[in-house]
Structures are given as C-alpha cells and as structure tokens.
Scaffold this active site. Structure first.
Site, PDB file in Angstrom:
ATOM      1  N   ASP A   1       1.121  -5.053   8.298  1.00  0.00           N
ATOM      2  CA  ASP A   1       0.016  -4.106   8.184  1.00  0.00           C
ATOM      3  C   ASP A   1      -1.263  -4.931   8.029  1.00  0.00           C
ATOM      4  O   ASP A   1      -1.406  -5.685   7.060  1.00  0.00           O
ATOM      5  CB  ASP A   1       0.221  -3.186   6.974  1.00  0.00           C
ATOM      6  CG  ASP A   1      -0.865  -2.111   6.873  1.00  0.00           C
ATOM      7  OD1 ASP A   1      -1.986  -2.339   7.386  1.00  0.00           O
ATOM      8  OD2 ASP A   1      -0.605  -1.059   6.265  1.00  0.00           O
TER       9      ASP A   1
ATOM     10  N   ARG B   1     -12.872  -2.988  -7.250  1.00  0.00           N
ATOM     11  CA  ARG B   1     -12.611  -3.731  -6.020  1.00  0.00           C
ATOM     12  C   ARG B   1     -13.901  -3.823  -5.217  1.00  0.00           C
ATOM     13  O   ARG B   1     -14.475  -2.805  -4.851  1.00  0.00           O
ATOM     14  CB  ARG B   1     -11.513  -2.992  -5.231  1.00  0.00           C
ATOM     15  CG  ARG B   1     -10.832  -3.809  -4.180  1.00  0.00           C
ATOM     16  CD  ARG B   1      -9.747  -2.995  -3.492  1.00  0.00           C
ATOM     17  NE  ARG B   1     -10.318  -1.927  -2.677  1.00  0.00           N
ATOM     18  CZ  ARG B   1      -9.621  -1.187  -1.813  1.00  0.00           C
ATOM     19  NH1 ARG B   1      -8.323  -1.377  -1.655  1.00  0.00           N
ATOM     20  NH2 ARG B   1     -10.206  -0.241  -1.111  1.00  0.00           N
TER      21      ARG B   1
ATOM     22  N   PHE C   1       0.844  -1.190   0.000  1.00  0.00           N
ATOM     23  CA  PHE C   1       0.000   0.000   0.000  1.00  0.00           C
ATOM     24  C   PHE C   1       0.888   1.251   0.000  1.00  0.00           C
ATOM     25  O   PHE C   1       1.894   1.307   0.704  1.00  0.00           O
ATOM     26  CB  PHE C   1      -0.928   0.000   1.224  1.00  0.00           C
ATOM     27  CG  PHE C   1      -1.935   1.105   1.176  1.00  0.00           C
ATOM     28  CD1 PHE C   1      -3.044   1.010   0.344  1.00  0.00           C
ATOM     29  CD2 PHE C   1      -1.753   2.260   1.910  1.00  0.00           C
ATOM     30  CE1 PHE C   1      -3.960   2.048   0.264  1.00  0.00           C
ATOM     31  CE2 PHE C   1      -2.666   3.303   1.832  1.00  0.00           C
ATOM     32  CZ  PHE C   1      -3.767   3.193   1.013  1.00  0.00           C
TER      33      PHE C   1
ATOM     34  N   TYR D   1     -10.841   2.061  10.014  1.00  0.00           N
ATOM     35  CA  TYR D   1     -12.010   2.613   9.310  1.00  0.00           C
ATOM     36  C   TYR D   1     -12.553   1.693   8.222  1.00  0.00           C
ATOM     37  O   TYR D   1     -13.520   2.040   7.566  1.00  0.00           O
ATOM     38  CB  TYR D   1     -11.741   4.012   8.760  1.00  0.00           C
ATOM     39  CG  TYR D   1     -10.462   4.220   7.979  1.00  0.00           C
ATOM     40  CD1 TYR D   1     -10.336   3.751   6.682  1.00  0.00           C
ATOM     41  CD2 TYR D   1      -9.399   4.921   8.533  1.00  0.00           C
ATOM     42  CE1 TYR D   1      -9.163   3.972   5.966  1.00  0.00           C
ATOM     43  CE2 TYR D   1      -8.222   5.144   7.830  1.00  0.00           C
ATOM     44  CZ  TYR D   1      -8.118   4.666   6.547  1.00  0.00           C
ATOM     45  OH  TYR D   1      -6.962   4.888   5.840  1.00  0.00           O
ATOM     46  N   LYS D   2     -11.940   0.551   8.047  1.00  0.00           N
ATOM     47  CA  LYS D   2     -12.440  -0.394   7.047  1.00  0.00           C
ATOM     48  C   LYS D   2     -13.376  -1.399   7.730  1.00  0.00           C
ATOM     49  O   LYS D   2     -14.460  -1.035   8.158  1.00  0.00           O
ATOM     50  CB  LYS D   2     -11.262  -1.092   6.380  1.00  0.00           C
ATOM     51  CG  LYS D   2     -10.294  -0.127   5.688  1.00  0.00           C
ATOM     52  CD  LYS D   2      -9.117  -0.899   5.093  1.00  0.00           C
ATOM     53  CE  LYS D   2      -8.028   0.050   4.601  1.00  0.00           C
ATOM     54  NZ  LYS D   2      -8.447   0.852   3.456  1.00  0.00           N
TER      55      LYS D   2
END
Lengths: 422, 422
Positions: free
Chosen positions: B219, B394, B143, B244-245
């Site tokens: 991560d 996605r 990422f 937040y996911k």
C-alpha cells in the site's frame, strides 16, 4: 395540482394528433416540464440528444456546485470539510434519491462506488445470507456487467448461475416461475431492460422470490428517474443502480445501493472497508461494522462526484415521478407513432414493447443497417441515439431534457437517411 | 542539472543552521520547488496546512481541468466523449503515475475505484493464485481499511490473518522473517506507516515473500509522490494507493492499483465487471477478461475525478521524485530540530523514526494532551495537522506545498500553545 394533472393528461391525449413539427412544438409549449430544459447545459445548436439513458445531460447547476466543492470546500477548507458535511453526503444524497425517486424511506440508500462494485457487494451479501442454497437466477438478457459479476460470484463459490432466456417482452413472475425454486439464493434482474426497455414486474417477481425464501436484487439503472419504482412497497430486499443516466450525475458518477431496513445488521458485505466501520476514526483493531446501511460503504467516498449527483437528483425530485413518467409515456408514444407511419415501410422493427405501459423511457428500433444508420445519424444528422448489438438503435427519452420536437426531428432525419434515395 | 543538485544539497545542508524565522525564509528563497506553491489554490491567509498527507491541497489547474471536463466534454460532447479520450483515461493517468512516481513501466498501473476496493481486488486475486496456502501476513499497525479488508477475506475463506506487531520502527525483512513461511499466500504492508511514517524495507520484504513463494502487495498511500518507490526494480507483485494525499487528487479521488506485467493474464480479480471485459461493447454472453491490467477495472470509471488526479500527478511528475524527496527530508529535519529544541522540554515525544532516511514525509509527535493541542492548533493558531489515536499529532510535509516557514510557524505556535502559561 389538479390543473397540473389536467395539463399532463392533455399533452398525453394530444399525442395521437401530432401530424406536423408545428404540432410537436405545440406539445412542447404545453409541457409542464419544458422549463427544466433551461436548467441543463445546451450542447451545439441543432443537436438532438437521445442518449440521456446512457449519459444524461449536464445540469447547469452542477457546474457551480462542482466549483463550490472544489474551490470553496476542498481548496479553502481542506481537510476540515470532512466534518463540515462530506462525511454525511453518501447517506444524504442517498436519502434524497430514495425518498424522491425509489420509493424508499430514509436510511436505506447510499450513493457509493460503481454499479458493478455495488452489485458485487450486495449479491455477495445475499449469497452469504443464503449460504445453504446453490442457485443464482438472472436473465440471459441482463446487462453485461450484472451477468459477469454474478458469473464471477458463482464461479468462486461453485454455484449455478441460472440464466432465464431474455427477450423483448416484459419479465413476469409467471415466466420465472419454473426457474426459481427453494434452492435459489438470490434473483437478480433489471427493472427496465437495457435494450428493449421492457419493464419487469418488480412486485410480482419479488413476491415470487420471497415465496421460495430467496432474496431479490433489482438493478434500477434504466428505471430510476424515469418511472415509479416503489422499493419499500414491493418488499424489495436489495437494489443497485447507476446515476449517470436519467439522474444526470455525469460520466462514471458514483452509483447507489439500497438495503431494506429489515436486513440491515443481518446482511454483511464482503468488502470490509473503513467507511463501513462504526467509530471509524478510532481505527480500532477489529472490524466492527455500522449496524445500518452505512456498513455498505467501503472506501473514501468520491465527494466531487457525489455532489454532482445531488444536483441531478434534486432536479428530478422537483419534477416528481408522476410528471416524469407522464411525459416519458407521451414522448415514447409519439416516437412509436412516427415509427409506424414512417419507418415500418423502410424496414425498421420495434424492438421494444408496443404497449407504452410495459415500456420504460427508451425505445429500441432494429434495422439490418442499424449500426450504419446510427453512425450516419450522428455524423450527418446531428442526432445522437445509442447503438446496441447487433442491430438496434436505442432512443433514450429523458423527460427533463427531451422535447417533443426532438422526437419529431430525430424520426424525421432518420427516415430521410434510411430512404432508398440515400 | 548540476546547479539544481547543488541547490538542493545546499538547502539540505542549511537545515541545521536555521535559528530564526528569517533563516527559514531564506531556505524558502533557495528552495527549487518553491515555485510550485503558486500552482496551488491558497486557502485563507496565515493558514499553515500540514495535513497534505491526508488531503492534499487543490492544484489551481484542477479547477480549469474539472470545468473543461464537465462543460466541454460532458456538457458539449456528451456520450461522444467516451470515444474521444475517456475510455483511455484509467490507463493513461495510471501510466503517468507509474512511470513518474512509482518506478513502474507503462501498462501496469490503473487509476480506479477506492484504495479499499482495489486492495480487495488484488488481495483476493493473490489468494486465488495461492489457493493451496492458508496465511495472510500483515502488520497490526497497518492502516485500518487494509486490516479490515484482509480480515474479511480471511473470514470468508477460513484463512489465518497473521498480524505482526507494529511499532514506530521501520519494518525489516529480519523482523518479518519468523512470520512469513511457505504457507503464506500474500504479504500486505504499507510502504510508509500512516502513523509513524516509518519506511518499510520494500525490496527486502518483497524478496523475503518471494523466497517463500508468497506474493507481495504494498500500500503506497503514504509514499507515492513523496519518496522513491521503485516497484519494478524491487520485483513487487501488486500495489495499491490513494491519490488524495500527496498526489493532490481531491477528496475521495479514484485510487490506483499496480499489477506486475508478469502476473497479468494469470491473476484474476473477483469483481468481474464490464470495464474489465475484452470487446466490452460487444456485450457478449461470457466474461472474457482483458489479458492485461485492464482486467482489473470493474465498473464505469469516474471521469471527473480521474481528470483531476491527472493534474496532480502531472505537477509531481514535473517536480520529480529526487527533488520531492530532498525537500521532504529537509522539511522533516527542520521540524525534528525544532521539536528537540522547543518541544521535548514541554513533554512531547517523537513518534516517528529519528533517522530522516527511515522516515517518510510526515512526522508524528505524541503528547498526553495531543487531541486537545491539535484542536487548539486548528481553532486558535491557524495550524492544521492531523490527529491519530491515542495521542499523536501528525504533521504532513507535502514537498510541493509546504514551506520551511510553514514548519517554523507550526512548531512555534505549537510550543506557545503547549507552554504552561496557556
């Protein structure tokens, strides 16, 4: 505007004439900023809250704004909200804060991260920009997190952290003269001292740092929202500050940072995050930072917190720095007058500058039983000041939320608690 | 418990038998986790939200919790709330998250700062602990913020940032074998790839790093809350992740970090902040960090954000990782089945592992007109997936909030949009 100025001046002139709680009430009645008190959530009746310089009160509008952001933006629009305003918030709230309260033209202030992290980013950037120099200058009386961050940077880089003796008197360029030299990379100081409220000479010390080719980084946590700052005018390089004190941003609210336009694109912060990346969503292979203040963002900005900060800043902006400062001066003078009349005989000592012009918006009173008295004020007298080691009661006078009767009541209840009969 | 396991297994077995929307509805009816959908705020009717792996939906209870924290704690109790629970929140929410979702015993996880800042803190700490080594290993497909942070650290310290070629296939110890050596200080990888959802071999790669004396930093942003992690069991040294996911913490919610107990007191993070200080409120002259994970705090924690994260984590903890994973597998398999039947003929390509066991909780489909199709899905078909450069749609399948009919509807609307007639 003239009428307004006169009114403020009148309040100011009355201070020496307050001899009763009724007089204090009269000052409240004449206070141009009194109406703002209704725009804050009121805690339990009778509470005198004089810790707004540690955690400012809750703006009533923040409740609705948080609800809107949480339910309408996050709950309803979900990920689409990033394109519907969220991405712009750090700079937008920063600009509002900068122009209204910091004397900073747009494009130089960001609301992001904590004060600690922002200080780390900016101090590291300054050290990188002065990599041939080996000294960081600060004050031994500086707020702990500032000293610790600088100690960490100095240790990591083998630099000297030079700590000027800190006292209750305002820091001046003259006092720092012998400590800042041509080997100084950056000078880091608080504009208003967190204990004494002494106002450092922001312009003079900045000029001193510049005469030696050093960068100047100010911590505005105890000044923004309570007195004029004037970053652009003073030629300040860098600044940070928190938003949960006078700015009423809430507990642990995102902090802010200022990077003078002339340095943008030249200074580079150490935390290379995706929110500082140009063309962020291309997600390219190489870090290519924004050429402007946006580079000083790191991770994803805290949207709910940012939105609440916006509400607090808007209220202070509406009041305006001159009126905020005028009222803060009046509140402080009343407090010091009452201290002299009532508290000096009881063994209190003023741990802030006596001269109102040299003092920020809080007043520190030292007493051998300081901690005990503070605890009793909270537990028995519905007065909430702060306590700072070893013996100081710290009374924060937030111009939007503190009234003259608050000051009267706090001093009155304190003297009763401190009287020998107790 | 047995009945529950059977039900999950049944749902799972039905997947290959879904031939109509009614079949998908039947799966929803049998879904043990379906009841959790009612515990989230529903956006506009008809919206199919498949971007929960980028911004998770709003837990209904978060609205009340935020209101309580803002009004009752901040508004009413003001500064007193720090002693009434706020100071404990970062570790408390961290422990809940760690024990329920990360396989981490208490005292090793903190909720704080952003993922970017946490990654910076932990990677720097790892590099300091291996100061005699000169290589950081990561993936070229990592990422962006992770790659940028590591590039910044490598540049500042004159280290080599070794980027292993990243593809849609799961990273294995074998694939990394030739890249990790005895000069490697730290290996930094995502457990689940943000584009392909490929699951890296967390235990195997950690063991590889350890064989070479390197530290391992994972991560978990795309895995926590959707599949088992097992940090303690795998001997992982360090980890970070966002909330937040899948954790439904809200936009820019505070992230988390994990420091294995054995390293606490030995590793030291670079941002020496006052919230990492032992006897913080003594405000002493010297930085004397907490001997435990608390040292990895920096500035004042964001209380409103932390409280909302707590709500999301509690919901996931209640569901439990086995059920979350079972449903995620079933949702993913349905999506891939429909892709094969409907979308392969329309020029789509699976950009995620075909094997469900090798895939996290999202599925990437590539198409030459990927961006256009994504935009049309949002604008015309009420389907919200994410888009990742250069051509990937996605689809995030959040086990608590995504239904089987969501998957059916999304694929059905996508094929209609992609058909030549359009």
């Amino acid at each position: 505007m003239l009428a307004l100025k006169l009114a403020v001046r009148n309040v100011w002139r009355w201070v020496g004439m307050v001899h009763s709680r009724a007089d204090a009430s009269e000052m409240d009645a004449a206070d141009e900023l009194a109406r703002f008190r209704d725009q804050f959530h009121r805690p339990e009746p009778g509470l005198v809250y004089l810790d707004g310089n540690s955690l400012g009160m809750l703006p009533a509008a923040a409740v609705a704004r948080a609800h809107e952001v949480i339910v309408a933006q996050w709950g309803q629009r979900l990920i689409r909200s990033w394109d519907e305003g969220w991405l712009d918030l750090p700079g937008q709230v920063g600009d509002r804060l900068g122009t209204a309260l910091l004397g900073a033209a747009p494009g130089q202030v960001l609301v992001s991260d904590s004060t600690t992290v922002n200080l780390y980013k900016l101090a590291a950037a300054a050290l990188d920009a002065r990599a041939d120099r080996s000294v960081i200058v600060t004050s031994a009386g500086e707020f702990p997190t500032d000293r610790y961050v600088l100690a960490g940077l100095a240790a990591a880089r083998g630099l000297e952290l030079r700590q000027v003796a800190g006292g209750p008197e305002p820091l001046t360029a003259a006092a720092l003269e012998s400590h800042v030299d041509d080997d100084t990379a950056v000078v880091v100081l608080s504009h208003v001292d967190y204990r004494s409220a002494a106002i450092a000479d922001l312009a003079g010390i900045t000029a001193l740092a510049h005469r030696h080719g050093a960068l100047m980084l100010w911590d505005l946590s105890h000044s923004a929202g309570a007195l004029p700052v004037g970053l652009d005018a003073a030629g300040v390089d860098l600044a940070v500050g928190c938003s949960y004190k006078y700015l009423n941003g809430g507990p642990g609210a995102p902090a802010y940072l200022y990077v003078r336009r002339a340095h943008q694109g030249l200074l580079r912060q150490p935390i290379w995050g995706w929110f500082g990346q140009r063309e962020q969503f291309t997600m390219g292979p190489v870090y290519d930072p924004e050429p402007d203040v946006g580079q000083f963002q790191a991770g994803t900005p805290p949207i709910v917190g940012l939105s609440i900060v916006d509400v607090g800043v808007a209220l202070l902006a509406e009041a305006g720095v001159p009126r905020l400062r005028a009222k803060a001066l009046a509140l402080g003078s009343l407090l010091v007058d009452l201290y002299e009349e009532w508290l000096v005989p009881l063994g209190f000592r003023l741990a802030s500058p006596r001269d109102a012009a040299a003092r920020g918006s809080h007043v520190a009173l030292a007493h051998p039983d300081g901690r005990l008295l503070r605890d009793r004020l909270v537990a028995r007298a519905q007065v909430v000041p702060d306590f700072r080691m070893p013996d100081q009661l710290r009374f924060g006078l937030a111009p939007l939320t503190t009234s003259f009767t608050d000051v009267w009541d706090a001093m009155d209840r304190l003297r009763r608690l401190a009287e020998p009969a107790h």
